[in-house]
Design a protein around this motif. Structure first.
Motif, PDB file in Angstrom:
ATOM      1  N   THR A 125      27.084  40.644   8.013  1.00 48.99           N
ATOM      2  CA  THR A 125      28.393  40.083   7.682  1.00 48.99           C
ATOM      3  C   THR A 125      29.387  41.206   7.463  1.00 48.99           C
ATOM      4  N   LEU A 126      30.659  40.887   7.641  1.00 50.60           N
ATOM      5  CA  LEU A 126      31.744  41.821   7.361  1.00 50.60           C
ATOM      6  C   LEU A 126      32.514  41.418   6.106  1.00 50.60           C
ATOM      7  N   ARG A 127      32.001  40.405   5.394  1.00 52.42           N
ATOM      8  CA  ARG A 127      32.663  39.914   4.187  1.00 52.42           C
ATOM      9  C   ARG A 127      31.856  40.325   2.961  1.00 52.42           C
ATOM     10  N   ASN A 169      26.799  33.118   8.213  1.00 52.02           N
ATOM     11  CA  ASN A 169      27.601  34.157   8.866  1.00 52.02           C
ATOM     12  C   ASN A 169      28.197  33.756  10.216  1.00 52.02           C
ATOM     13  N   ASP A 172      31.547  35.314  10.889  1.00 49.66           N
ATOM     14  CA  ASP A 172      31.625  36.747  11.148  1.00 49.66           C
ATOM     15  C   ASP A 172      31.483  37.108  12.627  1.00 49.66           C
ATOM     16  N   GLY A 175      34.555  38.616  14.392  1.00 54.99           N
ATOM     17  CA  GLY A 175      34.878  39.920  13.825  1.00 54.99           C
ATOM     18  C   GLY A 175      33.953  41.008  14.317  1.00 54.99           C
ATOM     19  N   PHE A 176      32.661  40.706  14.417  1.00 60.81           N
ATOM     20  CA  PHE A 176      31.722  41.687  14.974  1.00 60.81           C
ATOM     21  C   PHE A 176      32.051  41.974  16.442  1.00 60.81           C
TER      22      PHE A 176
END
Length: 329
Positions: A125-127, A169, A172, A175-176
């Motif tokens: 995840t980027l969160r 996720n 995400d 975003g990835f």
């Protein structure tokens, strides 16, 4: 060199994944159950000398690619010196490291100096809040710093492994994928393999790599399928038009790529695991510590290769009851 590691299904085995520790500084929901896991004792963990001996013998039988895993390999003392010896071993063409990235920024200069070029970083995840939910740790910024440091040090490729976790996720995925536009990274979306002791504890459900690709196409348009590297694993690779990096999907649940499997696993406790999805293990440590000859150790490797099942759905493949920290990621 005549390859001696060919299984009963005519697959040449040339890739050895080596877990050097079952310890990890994260507690990911799909790897460890909430109550924790029983760790391997110090005496039962393979010593570095023993690992190098097994790799040398495997190399003489045709192994050319080695990936160091854990647990989290960078938490084991002496790992840089061990990696340096492995990287200098003649005949091993490809050495990689899989890490959760939490110690990478602090060690990246040492790892690059000794000759390591390939690194895989696990990040789902980027969160920040979701990272804490998945791993039990507020370390997202540290992992992102590690990715940046690896790129800055010239690692190539830098691969980011994203386990697909339904209900956690999905948000995400775009975003990835966006990371590949301006950064030369390979982001690989991996279907979660439902096994291990945490399965009875209401773990997150997997979702398919095809669904992840659909999400990326919806956000960025059509994807170009690109060729894999000669020593690549089972990932199918794609690129967003004009992107520096690539997108990969690994489909162990929906793809059934067992027919091309070319790998064996050496666990930190000294067993060979012919198939990730099988509970069968062959004890090579016992033979090695008994004072056996190199040829006797080699025969254990050959036996383990012959024990590889045709696929994860065969009669010889049973759901493993250990977490990935003990099997090796």
């Amino acid at each position: 060199m005549v390859r001696q590691l060919v299984d009963l299904h005519q697959r040449a085995i040339r890739y050895l994944r080596v877990s050097i520790t079952d310890l990890c500084n994260l507690r990911c929901v799909y790897c460890r159950p909430p109550e924790g896991v029983k760790l391997v004792t110090h005496d039962d963990i393979l010593r570095y000398e023993e690992i190098l001996t097994i790799i040398e013998i495997a190399r003489d039988l045709g192994i050319t690619k080695v990936r160091i895993t854990g647990g989290e390999p960078l938490v084991r003392r002496g790992v840089v010196q061990f990696m340096e010896r492995l990287l200098s071993m003649p005949g091993i063409e490809d050495v990689g490291l899989t890490t959760n990235g939490t110690r990478l920024a602090a060690m990246v200069a040492q790892l690059r100096t000794i000759g390591l070029r390939r690194v895989n970083i696990s990040l789902d995840t980027l969160r920040r809040e979701v990272f804490a939910q998945i791993t039990g740790s507020d370390a997202l910024d540290t992992v992102l710093e590690g990715i940046s440091a690896a790129l800055g040090a010239g690692f190539n490729p830098v691969k980011i492994n994203v386990v697909l976790l339904k209900g956690i996720n999905e948000g995400d995925i775009p975003g990835f994928a966006k990371m590949t536009l301006d950064t030369p990274v390979d982001v690989r979306f991996i279907e979660r393999m439902p096994f291990g002791p945490g399965e009875a504890l209401n773990p997150p459900n997997p979702f398919s790599a095809a669904y992840a690709l659909d999400m990326i196409r919806e956000a960025f348009g059509s994807l170009e399928e690109v060729d894999r590297d000669s020593l690549a694993g089972p990932a199918r690779m794609f690129r967003i038009r004009g992107a520096q990096g690539r997108i990969g999907v690994i489909e162990p649940v929906t793809g059934h790529f067992c027919g091309t499997c070319n790998r064996m696993r050496l666990t930190a406790k000294g067993t060979l695991r012919p198939c990730l999805m099988s509970s069968r293990e062959i004890d090579i440590k016992k033979v090695l510590r008994s004072g056996a000859s190199r040829e006797q150790v080699a025969e254990v490797l050959r036996f383990a290769v012959r024990a590889k099942p045709a696929g994860s759905h065969s009669d010889h493949c049973l759901e493993p009851q250990e977490g990935m920290n003990r099997i090796g990621g």
